[in-house]
Write an enzyme that holds these catalytic residues in place. Sequence first.
Site, PDB file in Angstrom:
ATOM      1  N   GLU A  67       0.892  -1.448   0.299  1.00 51.86           N
ATOM      2  CA  GLU A  67      -0.145   0.448  -0.792  1.00 51.86           C
ATOM      3  C   GLU A  67       0.398   1.393   0.126  1.00 51.86           C
ATOM      4  O   GLU A  67       0.380   2.332   0.242  1.00 51.86           O
ATOM      5  CB  GLU A  67      -1.102  -0.005   1.217  1.00 51.86           C
ATOM      6  N   THR A 164       0.287   0.487  11.314  1.00 53.26           N
ATOM      7  CA  THR A 164       0.889   0.346   9.395  1.00 53.26           C
ATOM      8  C   THR A 164       1.245   1.514   8.544  1.00 53.26           C
ATOM      9  O   THR A 164       1.037   1.672   7.396  1.00 53.26           O
ATOM     10  CB  THR A 164      -0.499   0.158   9.504  1.00 53.26           C
ATOM     11  N   ALA A 181      -8.657  -0.803  16.765  1.00 53.80           N
ATOM     12  CA  ALA A 181      -9.470  -0.376  17.316  1.00 53.80           C
ATOM     13  C   ALA A 181     -10.573  -1.307  17.457  1.00 53.80           C
ATOM     14  O   ALA A 181     -11.840  -1.550  17.941  1.00 53.80           O
ATOM     15  CB  ALA A 181      -9.669   0.986  16.234  1.00 53.80           C
ATOM     16  N   THR A 240      -7.956   4.915  17.216  1.00 50.42           N
ATOM     17  CA  THR A 240      -6.625   4.771  16.528  1.00 50.42           C
ATOM     18  C   THR A 240      -6.264   5.173  16.011  1.00 50.42           C
ATOM     19  O   THR A 240      -7.440   5.823  15.322  1.00 50.42           O
ATOM     20  CB  THR A 240      -6.077   3.114  16.892  1.00 50.42           C
ATOM     21  N   ASP A 305     -17.865   1.735  12.114  1.00 48.36           N
ATOM     22  CA  ASP A 305     -16.371   1.766  11.547  1.00 48.36           C
ATOM     23  C   ASP A 305     -16.153   2.831  10.371  1.00 48.36           C
ATOM     24  O   ASP A 305     -15.357   2.921  10.123  1.00 48.36           O
ATOM     25  CB  ASP A 305     -16.235   0.552  10.896  1.00 48.36           C
ATOM     26  N   HIS A 636      -8.376 -16.564   7.719  1.00 41.72           N
ATOM     27  CA  HIS A 636      -8.826 -17.901   6.563  1.00 41.72           C
ATOM     28  C   HIS A 636      -9.875 -17.564   6.469  1.00 41.72           C
ATOM     29  O   HIS A 636     -11.034 -18.666   6.774  1.00 41.72           O
ATOM     30  CB  HIS A 636      -8.052 -19.072   7.628  1.00 41.72           C
TER      31      HIS A 636
END
Length: 723
Positions: A67, A164, A181, A240, A305, A636
Site C-alpha cells: 500500500e 501500519t 481499534a 486509533t 466503523d 482464513h
Amino acid sequence: MRGAILALLLLAGCAAGDNGGAGDDWPFTGGDVGGSHFSRLTDIDAGNVARLGLAWSHDLGTNRVQEATPVVVDGVMYTSGNLGRVYALDAATGASLWTFEPEVDMQANRSACCDQANRGVAVADGKVMVGALDGMLYALDAKTGAVVWKADTVTDHSRGYTSTGAPEVAGDLVLIGNAGAEYDARGYVTAYRIADGKQAWRFFTVPHDPKTGPQENPALDAALKTWDKDSRWDIGGGGTVWDAINYDPAFDTVYIGVGNGGPYAIKTRSPKGGTNLYLSSIVALDRKTGAVKWHYQETPGDSWDYTATQPMVLADVEVDGKVRPAILHSPKNGYLFVIDRETGKPLRINALVRTNWTKGFDKDGVAQMTPKNVDYWNGPRIVYPASAGARNWYPAAYDPTRKLYFAHVLDMGNLMFGPSPGTPEQARRAKALNVQTTLVFTPMLQQVLPTLPAVIRDQVEKLPEMQWVKDKPYSSELRAIDPLTGKAKWAVPTQGWQDRMGTLATASGLVFHGTIGGKLMVRDADTGKLLKEIDTGSSIMAAPMTYRVKGVQYVAVATGFGGGGWGYVPDYSAAYRYGNANRLLVFKLDGAPVKKPDPLPVLEVASPPPAQKPGVTPAMIAQGQGLFFQNCAICHSNQLRSTAPDLRRMQPATHDMFGAIVRDGLLLPGGMPRWDDLLSVQDVDAIHAWLIAEQGALRAREMKLKATGKPLDAPSIAVMSNF
C-alpha cells in the site's frame, strides 16, 4: 533531506496549502507537503503517454499487501513493504542500495485486522523512518540502512496494538500512531525527536476510566463529558490513529484523523450514549506540545466503523470569494469535507454516496443523525455506507490547477447486527476482535441471507433498505470531483467492489491509477478518457508516483493485493490468476513491455480429510463453525486462491499438527499466531472438527466438478463468506 526541505519551505514562506505539487523529487509519500499526490512534471503527457513502458522493476521478495507510495530524494528511492521492510534503490536504474527487514514479533499478526500493511516511510536529516507491524518505530541511516535508533510506540503490550501507517515529519519531530481499534486498543499519537528518538509528547484520543485517576490532559477532561462514565473502558474505546497524520508548516500544526470506536456499538461501548470525542474526528494539535488547537467530529457517536483516518489533502481553496487554507477530507462516512485549517470550521460538506446514518449536516457542520435507521443493537439494520467506507486508505489526488479531486469511491452498504437480546455482556478478549458485531456487505447479502438465523432473516427482508440492495447492491467508481460541490465532472466504473486504487495527477493533465485486475491506467484528467493501459499481471492498489532523474521522468507503483478482506481474493484480480508476488514497477517513455508472472497452476481436488475423532457431535461441529468465524475467518476465509492457507485443503501432516499450530504457535515464525490464551483444547478440537467436515464437503463437490470437466477454481465453489 526532508527536514531541510521543510526548512526551505518555511524560509520561502511556502505554506502547505500552496500545494504546488512535487517536482523532480517526490520527498513525501503524498508528493508535496500538502499530500496532494500531484506532480508539476509535464514530460509525460497525453501526446506521448502511448509510448510508456517498463524502465525497471524490483522484486520485493514478499507476497502480501503493498500500500506504500515510494519517496524519491536526490536520485534515491526509499519505499516500504509489508511488516515494515524498507528498500533503498537507485531511482534511475533500480539497483539495490540496501534493504532493511525489521525483527517483528509475529504474534502481532493476531491483532492486524487488515493484513501486514505498511503505508510508507518518512525521510529527514539523513534518516529514513518506518513503523513496523509490532509497533516499533525505526530510524535508519539513509546511506546504509543501519539502525540509528528505535522506539517502542506501544504503551501496553497486553493489548492488540499494531502500526501500519507512514510516519510524519513535523519540524524536528516525527509522529506515528497505531492501529487496533477492532481489538482492545486505546488510541493515541506520539511525537519523537528525529535526532535521538526520545519521546517529545503523546496525545490520547480516548479518555481512560475516570476511576483510575486524572486524565493525561485537559482535552481529555472535556472529552470525558461526551462519554458515559460507565463505558467499557476495559476494552480501550478505539480511536486509533492508524493513518492520516499531516503537518502544516503554515500554522505549525499537526492534524490527525482519529479512528472508530471499539466495541462498535455505542450501546455497548458507552451505554448512555454521547458523541464520544475524539472518535472519528480531525484534531489539530500544536506541533511543539501536542495541545489541542481545535477539533471537528465528522461522525458523532460512531458505531459503524466510520474512521476519519483516510488521507487528507492540505490546499488553499476559494470559498465564497475568499481563499482559505483548507483540509480536503473524504472519510469512510460517505461525505467530502472542506475544513478551514485555521479554525476547524467546515466550509463545505457534500455526500458522495447513499447514506442512511444521517440526513446531512446543518449550517454549523453538525450531523443530523437518523438513529432508528442504523441502531443495529436493537435489531439487524442495513447501514449505508458500509464499514469498508465510501473512501478508505487509498489516497486521492488533488489538482490545484483544475480544482479537481480524483478519488476512488465505493457506494455500498452492509447488514449489521449484534448479539441477541439477553446475551450476557462479553468480557474483553485480549489482543483479539472485540467488535461484537456481525457484518455482511450488500454485494453478498442476498447470497448469505438464506444462511442466517430465521429471526434475523425475517427482519432483514422487511427493512426498507433491501430495495436499495436490490436496485443497486453497490457501485465502484473513479471520479473527478469538485470538492466544493461533491459533484463529479466525470466518473468511470471499476471492476468490482473489492477494487481499490490510489491516484496520481500531473500538471500535464494525466491521472494514473492501478486496478486489482493488474492494469496500470492513464486517463485524461479533464474527461476520464483512457489514454494508456498496461497489463502487468500484478494487482495494484497503491498510489503511483512520479519523479525525474537526469532529465528522464519516471512513474512508479508497488504491486500486491491485500488489506481489508485480504483473505478473500476476488476471481477478477490478478492475484487470483497469477499469484501475489510483490513487485515495484517503474515506467518511462519508450520503456519495455512488462513481463507478467506465470499463471497459477490448475487446482487439484482437495485431499481426503481424516476421520472425525471419537465423540464428535453435530453440536460440536456447529460450535467449531462459530469459533472459526469469531477468531479465524478474518484471515482464513477459506476461499480459493487466498493469500492465507485454505484450511479445507489441509494435508494429513497439517491435520496431525493442528492443535500445535493453533494453540502452541508452531508456525509463529511464518506469521501464524498462537491462541492458547483464548482458545481451549476443546475449542480447537471443535474448530478442527468443523474444518474436517468442510474439507469432506469440498472434496465431494470438487470430485463432481472434475467428473464434468469443469475447472476447480470456479467461483461457485468459494462457499465461505468473509464477515
